[in-house]
Design an enzyme around this catalytic site. Sequence first.
Site, PDB file in Angstrom:
ATOM      1  N   GLY A 466       0.823  -1.203   0.000  1.00  0.00           N
ATOM      2  CA  GLY A 466       0.000   0.000   0.000  1.00  0.00           C
ATOM      3  C   GLY A 466       0.855   1.251   0.000  1.00  0.00           C
ATOM      4  CB  THR A 467       4.494   1.577   0.474  1.00  0.00           C
ATOM      5  OG1 THR A 467       4.793   0.569  -0.509  1.00  0.00           O
ATOM      6  CG2 THR A 467       4.491   0.919   1.837  1.00  0.00           C
ATOM      7  CG  ASN A 587       5.676   9.113  -6.621  1.00  0.00           C
ATOM      8  OD1 ASN A 587       5.084  10.085  -6.146  1.00  0.00           O
ATOM      9  ND2 ASN A 587       5.167   8.374  -7.594  1.00  0.00           N
ATOM     10  CE  LYS A 589       0.029  13.165  -6.895  1.00  0.00           C
ATOM     11  NZ  LYS A 589      -0.802  13.131  -8.121  1.00  0.00           N
ATOM     12  CB  THR A 590       3.924   7.272  -3.237  1.00  0.00           C
ATOM     13  OG1 THR A 590       5.219   7.414  -3.814  1.00  0.00           O
ATOM     14  CG2 THR A 590       2.918   6.968  -4.334  1.00  0.00           C
ATOM     15  CD  GLN A 594       4.674   4.726   2.918  1.00  0.00           C
ATOM     16  OE1 GLN A 594       5.276   4.107   3.798  1.00  0.00           O
ATOM     17  NE2 GLN A 594       3.439   4.426   2.590  1.00  0.00           N
ATOM     18  CD  GLU A 661       9.924   0.430   9.471  1.00  0.00           C
ATOM     19  OE1 GLU A 661       9.811  -0.307  10.456  1.00  0.00           O
ATOM     20  OE2 GLU A 661      10.677   0.173   8.523  1.00  0.00           O
TER      21      GLU A 661
HETATM   22 MO1  MOS Z   1       8.186  -2.753   9.191  1.00  0.00          MO
HETATM   23  S1  MOS Z   1       7.573  -2.781  11.152  1.00  0.00           S
HETATM   24  O1  MOS Z   1       9.846  -3.083   9.420  1.00  0.00           O
HETATM   25  O2  MOS Z   1       7.499  -4.105   8.457  1.00  0.00           O
END
Ligand code: MOS
Length: 695
Positions: A466-467, A587, A589-590, A594, A661
Amino acid sequence: MSTTTRTTGGAIGASLDRIDGPRKVTGTAPYAYEHRVDNPLYLFPLRSEIVRGQVTGIDASAAEALPGVVVVVTHENAPQLADTGDRELAILQSGEVAFRNQYVGAVLAETFEAARHAAGLVEVSYAEEPHEAELREDGDLYTPEQLNAGFPTDTEEGDVEEAFSSAAVTLDGRYTTPMEHNNPMEPHTTVAVWKAGDLTLYESTQGAHPVQRTVAKIFGIDRNRARVVAPYVGGGFGSKGLPHANTILAALAAQMVEGRPVKFAVTRQQMFTGVGYRTPTIQKIRLGADSEGRLTAVTHDVIEQTSKIKEFAEQTAAVTRSMYATDNRRTTHRLAALDVPVPSWMRAPGEAPGMFALESAMDEMAEKCGLDPIEFRIRNEPEIDAETGLPYSSRNLVACLREGAERFGWRDRTPAPRSHQEGRWLVGNGVASATYPVFRLPGSRATIRYEGDDKYAVEFGAADVGTGAWTALTQISADAIGVGVDNIELRIGDTAFPFASVAGGSSGITAWGSAIFEAARVFRERHGDNPSEGDEVQARTPNNPETENYAMHAFGAFFVEARVDVDTCEVRVPRMTGVFAAGKIINAKTARSQFMGGMTMGLSMALHEESLVDGRFGHVINQDFAEYHIPTNADIGEMDISWIDEDDPYVNPMGSKGIGEIGIVGSAAAVANAVYNATGIRVRDLPITPDKLIQ
Ligand code: MOS
């Protein structure tokens, strides 16, 4: 890598719309449950009603008599697994119960409704044994041999005790973070089919190949006889980074009805057991500084939990090993092994809870030193990475702090706590730093094939959870091969394609993109710029020799305005600024999505999320979205997200760092620091619920 030619096709960096967007909004992108299979059966699990002990009897007669029920699977009739070494996955191999709600069986029926109804009719009896399901500081603790990802358990440099005794300013803080549960929109789902000894899984996973390898081992079949298909995945946040017992249960049950597909999507309530969770933590941080506000000593001691059946040792204090400069530093991790499900990855596992504690402590210490919290951080900016002794490939934390301060209007802040009120609202601003390592997983292979007509196929098993990986990888392929994005036919999400490492640790683009660049280089070498139809090469993610010369991390800074109702202590966050230094953004936009997702999850961690365990019964009591709060649109105000141009020639051929992350690392502390500035109340135990602010 410095040795790789960097093409400048211009696809990398473009704000391309998601190429999978139309398929998703028209409902034609199949998620795991939606793959068309003939004549499926539906699985509903039986889950233990005790925390620890043995199943002593199962009466399935009423369930089996129900129309539509095909079989009730239990440890008494389940097939034997070839490998039972992983006790999280070795289900239904005995009557042993290791935690509340562990799978003790399953009903297979012609409809989901029949399976669910029948599951309620199965009578299971147990012999119960005493249990311990709550993390306690004074419980039995042990020292794991190493932490996840191979990090050392404890580190020590310099003489911390000596440094503390001569420090001009010291701080002692105890911070806690609760158990939290990953709740992607798409629950964990498997459709399992056995045919003539071949297993096919339509699986909601962050890694098709890692699942293939695990199930092949557990069922004792050759790897190439297990196929895992996962073209579209509705989120994971780490909980789908490793296969859990639900996948094995579906495949095991499907073995009993050879040829018929078995569909198993866990319910929202079942998401609160068995698919992983963030361990609760108890963290003690001690900081010492000289009279100028330079850190002379830092210690970070962590207590967290694991399951008795499998060790999971999160690297909570790892961030403290390299974040700020000091000559004297100690970090430790201790685990409590409990009768609980196995903790697992949840977005920035380790870094997110660890940076909540460190960045809260830094805020407290800045005040004690009489310094602005940004100035305090800048004063303690390290020259090199203390953990490895290496220089950074690029480190632009200070630039993020300065840029964010400008965008947010930090200079208008009232530094004194509880000194700004607007009507019913106490208003405050907070700041915190972010960091996340550049992980590079080995082994991915990309195939590039010229399919004629100016089209290049690029294939490997990577998962887009979904990233935006579908889109970003198309852009990377276009620039690597030197064509436009319309000339790329990307095929991912299936073990029928070459091996791809897990979409985890924000490592996907680094690992897979490097393989694409390598394959493109070899392709040009062999076939030049005018290939013939069918020309094909496969190449593996090369080692990056620069990882021995440089420490590689992304950085960022968060700024938060918090408003706290003076009577009800309700906390609102009308605006949040995030500035990132994460190398080249593939990108815009994406990437923005995130960062926004990470910051939203950080706000959620700060204010909402907490899995409450009833120690007597050993389960999470708030196991649904009515009682386990995550933010909705109404909880999120303005999100100002930007990044600085960072040219890092060492990280990978794209010059990019992972971005999945870093948005959650430190953002919870920025909220807590803003709440402190608004109210004068320092909440060290997440989440910051109104009861903790009422005086
Ligand atoms: Mo992410 S928590 O390293 O899948």
